[in-house]
Design an enzyme around this catalytic site. Structure first.
Site, PDB file in Angstrom:
ATOM      1  N   ASP A 479       1.941   3.674  -2.069  1.00 43.45           N
ATOM      2  CA  ASP A 479       0.488   3.769  -2.255  1.00 43.45           C
ATOM      3  C   ASP A 479       0.139   4.011  -3.732  1.00 43.45           C
ATOM      4  OD1 ASP A 479      -2.175   3.937  -1.530  1.00 43.45           O
ATOM      5  OD2 ASP A 479      -1.916   5.594  -0.129  1.00 43.45           O
ATOM      6  N   ASP A 549      -8.283  -0.115   3.637  1.00 41.28           N
ATOM      7  CA  ASP A 549      -8.414   1.143   4.376  1.00 41.28           C
ATOM      8  C   ASP A 549      -9.448   0.996   5.481  1.00 41.28           C
ATOM      9  OD1 ASP A 549      -6.530   2.623   3.131  1.00 41.28           O
ATOM     10  OD2 ASP A 549      -7.892   3.671   1.791  1.00 41.28           O
TER      11      ASP A 549
END
Ligand code: DGJ
Length: 729
Positions: A479, A549
């Site tokens: 990430d 997301d």
């Protein structure tokens, strides 16, 4: 032979199976664009270029040839300062402070294969007979600056790649202030510019607008390719559609700040350009040094946007992505992020995994919160050791429990970051990007490690490798959750500070190369708050990316559709999450969430322990169905049928390479009263074959399905969806 040089005509002709790209050496010196488009036989191409003498406002470099002017010449790699007034591909500054460069042809070579770009991700050939490469060397005799333009033709894949490298063959210092990867002067301006723009949780909306005189461009200044702009542009000839018409795509194999755009000049030539963003960039070349730009991938398709996308999909799936998972189906996963956020212990994780295993899921991913003292996003990035309060038995224990359930174990990292509240930061406050004396701006209470530094790179390689060796970890989610500010490096001298952002990318690529080669059997998924770094550069190291997301099925229609313009379904992570959806609060059925998520690398991201028996039955069937269609989704051809940007319905389909299997996904956003009956024409099937509608004995001709179409599904209620499969008899 994919590349030919006609010495009489001074013409380079690059041919793929379906396209031609040509440029000539005007006066034997200046590389000048001739043609890019549908394949042309032979070498008559030079007759295309017309020249006309213009007013004195377009000066001419060859006094006796009034019809040659740099201001009107279609250049292959334009400079600035000697009469091309349009946007340059490069700018070099010399010791005397001047910025005029006069590049002239010096030599060229044609070689088999496609050499790697040192330190950079790039499309590759598996064997030398898959590609041919042309290197054209240009030189500025006064300064000794040499520029080599590299073109690789991948004949059967219908792709041409371009990059440039700069070598200082003089004795002084050269400062590169701009070094784009390519520039092409396309004749005329009858094009639309298409690009993919958005924001966090709203990535890659499709924008299309006609060119107008002057500059039109997209860029990222964030130190990453970004949620806001994807490093891709296409020119569509006016009238080109999803299925027909000339489309020219340019995609940038890079993950940092970039610039891409078009300048339409006074004579309606459209200069298409792409490269590292010159904004806040500089690179100092000492005598003997070389600078290599990243690569751009050029795709021409006469078959509309869909034809272009399928060329990129095939190329990126098979000759950009690498590693054991390139050609392997990807596991169905469950990720604990939206199920628990930071609030979990080993028993909770095991309980989620137990349900996942019972329902057919194959991989459990432990997301953020397993390390340091991380119970919120305020601390501990950089402290990659287990949080023993939450997981007293360590990763060995958690992975062991997951493995016992018959599932693989995967782990989240955010390696490039450091929390000011961390042991790492306290030990090495200089290891982050910063400018001495200036405030260090935080994003999500975190700073960015200065990955341009060799010591930081070494730390990352050793720390991440240590964790990966400490337990049976077969998947990594990598990430990255903020963009660069105060871009400066404590190790670089003042005159090299503007190199920091690009050196960071080179450092990151080097770290990724070493970690992914040390762990060849681990599946790596890149992520940047979802799709903030969904670019070809990252795909070279990690064959899939967390698309967004935003997991809401209706938002995902636009996100996945926009992403599909360039990237294959095998690159897109797509999960079913809880309702009301955590990002937009929308309620959609498990079925609709499933149909959208099953169009990518499928998974779940919710608390499975809260499933009712009815939910479990649906999910069990979903997973069983996905496992049947998984090779089709991950390796098949993708066709867009209806655009979410144009109406209430989105539809796309997958067709296997041998055209025996197909699957259509159809989603209607809002229900309409008394709606007209619609038809949906399928694509990509074999017109001469018959297909059975899965689950029935109804047989349809491939021609019938494509030319007459099927009755569009109808629904009661909003957000209805259908997944329809046709299998060849
Ligand atoms: C951002 C990612 O996109 C999410 O999926 C999740 O991993 C969080 N970071 C964790 O902090």
């Amino acid at each position: 032979m994919a590349i030919r040089f006609d010495a009489n005509k001074q013409l380079f002709h690059l041919q793929t199976a379906a396209t031609s790209y040509a440029f000539e050496l005007v006066e034997g010196k200046y590389p000048s664009h001739v043609y890019w488009g549908r394949r042309i036989r032979g070498n008559q191409l030079h007759t295309l270029v017309e020249r006309a003498e213009r007013a004195s406002f377009s000066p001419h470099p060859v006094p006796e040839r009034g019809n040659i002017s740099f201001d009107t010449m279609p250049h292959e790699y334009p400079g600035y300062g000697n009469s091309d007034f349009r946007t340059p591909a490069f700018e070099a500054q010399y010791d005397n402070g001047t910025t005029v460069t006069d590049l002239r042809y010096e030599s060229h070579e044609i070689i088999q294969g496609k050499p790697a770009l040192p330190g950079l991700p790039a499309v590759y050939a598996e064997s030398d007979d898959e590609a041919e490469t042309l290197r054209v060397k240009l030189r500025d005799s006064l300064s000794g600056l040499a520029v080599t333009l590299t073109y690789t033709v991948m004949e059967s894949l219908n792709v041409i790649t371009r990059s440039a490298s700069f070598s200082n063959e003089g004795s002084g210092t050269v400062l590169l202030r701009r070094a784009l990867s390519m520039s092409i002067d396309m004749p005329g301006d009858r094009f639309d510019l298409l690009h993919l723009s958005g924001a966090w949780s709203r990535e890659r909306d499709v924008y299309r607008s006609p060119l107008r005189p002057g500059m039109q461009s997209i860029e990222s200044r964030r130190g990453s390719s970004s949620h806001m702009q994807n490093p891709f542009v296409a020119l569509l000839e006016h009238g080109a559609t999803e299925d027909a018409g000339d489309v020219y795509g340019a995609s940038f194999v890079y993950s940092g700040s970039f610039l891409a755009g078009v300048e339409v000049d006074q004579f309606r030539t459209s200069r298409l350009f792409m490269g590292i963003n010159p904004f806040d960039f500089g690179w100092q070349l000492e005598a003997g040094e070389t600078f290599q730009t990243p690569e751009t991938v050029l795709v021409y398709s006469p078959d509309g946007l869909g034809g272009m996308s399928r060329i990129y999909h095939e190329l990126y799936r098979t000759r950009l992505c690498r590693g054991a998972y390139r050609d392997a189906v990807r596991p169905v996963l469950v990720n604990n992020w939206e199920a628990t956020y930071f609030d979990f212990d080993a028993d909770k994780l095991e309980a989620i995994a137990a349900v996942g295993s019972e329902l057919g899921m194959e991989l459990f991913v432990l997301d953020d919160g397993w390390f340091g003292k991380r119970n919120s996003d305020t601390n501990s990035l950089g402290d990659w050791f287990v949080n023993k309060e939450k997981l007293p038995g360590g990763l060995q224990d958690v992975a062991g429990r997951i493995n016992k359930l018959g599932m693989q174990f995967g782990l989240w990292f955010e390696p490039e970051m450091v929390s000011p509240d961390s042991e790492l930061y306290r030990a090495h406050p200089d290891w982050c990007l910063h400018v001495p004396g200036r405030y260090r701006t935080e994003g999500r209470q975190q700073l960015i490690l200065d990955v341009s530094r060799p010591d930081v790179q070494q730390y990352l390689i050793e720390t991440i490798s240590g964790v990966l060796s400490s337990a049976p970890i077969t998947y990594v989610k990598w990430d990255m959750n903020r963009n660069m500010t105060e871009i400066g490096s404590a190790l670089l001298p003042p005159e090299r500070q503007r190199e920091t952002a690009h050196r960071y990318m080179l450092g990151l690529y080097s770290v990724l190369e070493q970690i992914t080669s040390r762990f060849p059997n681990v599946l790596f998924e890149s992520c940047s708050g979802g799709g903030g770094r969904f670019d070809p550069g990252m795909l070279y190291y990690m064959p899939q990316t967390w698309t967004s997301d935003n997991t809401d099925a209706i938002s995902r229609l636009r996100i996945q559709y926009g992403t599909s313009i360039v990237y294959p379904a095998s690159a897109m992570g797509a999960h079913i999450s809880e309702v009301p959806n955590h990002q937009v609060g929308r309620l959609t059925s498990l079925q609709t969430r499933g149909h959208v998520a099953m169009s990518g690398n499928f998974g779940y991201e919710l608390d499975l322990t809260e499933f009712t028996d009815e939910d479990k039955a649906i999910v069990r069937d979903q997973i069983a169905e996905y496992k049947t269609i998984r090779p089709l989704v991950q390796f098949g051809d993708f066709y867009r049928l209806r655009s979410p940007f144009e109406g209430n319905v989105t539809s796309w389909m997958f067709v296997s390479k041998d055209r025996t299997e197909s699957m259509v996904v159809y989603v209607q956003v809002l229900n309409e009263p008394n709606e007209p009956l619609g038809r949906l024409k399928l694509k990509g099937l074999d017109p001469s074959r018959n297909y059975r509608l899965a689950g029935t004995d109804r047989i349809y001709g491939g021609d019938e399905l494509m030319y007459a179409g099927i009755a569009a599904p109808r629904f009661h209620g909003d957000f209805g969806s259908a997944l329809i499969r046709f299998i060849a008899e």
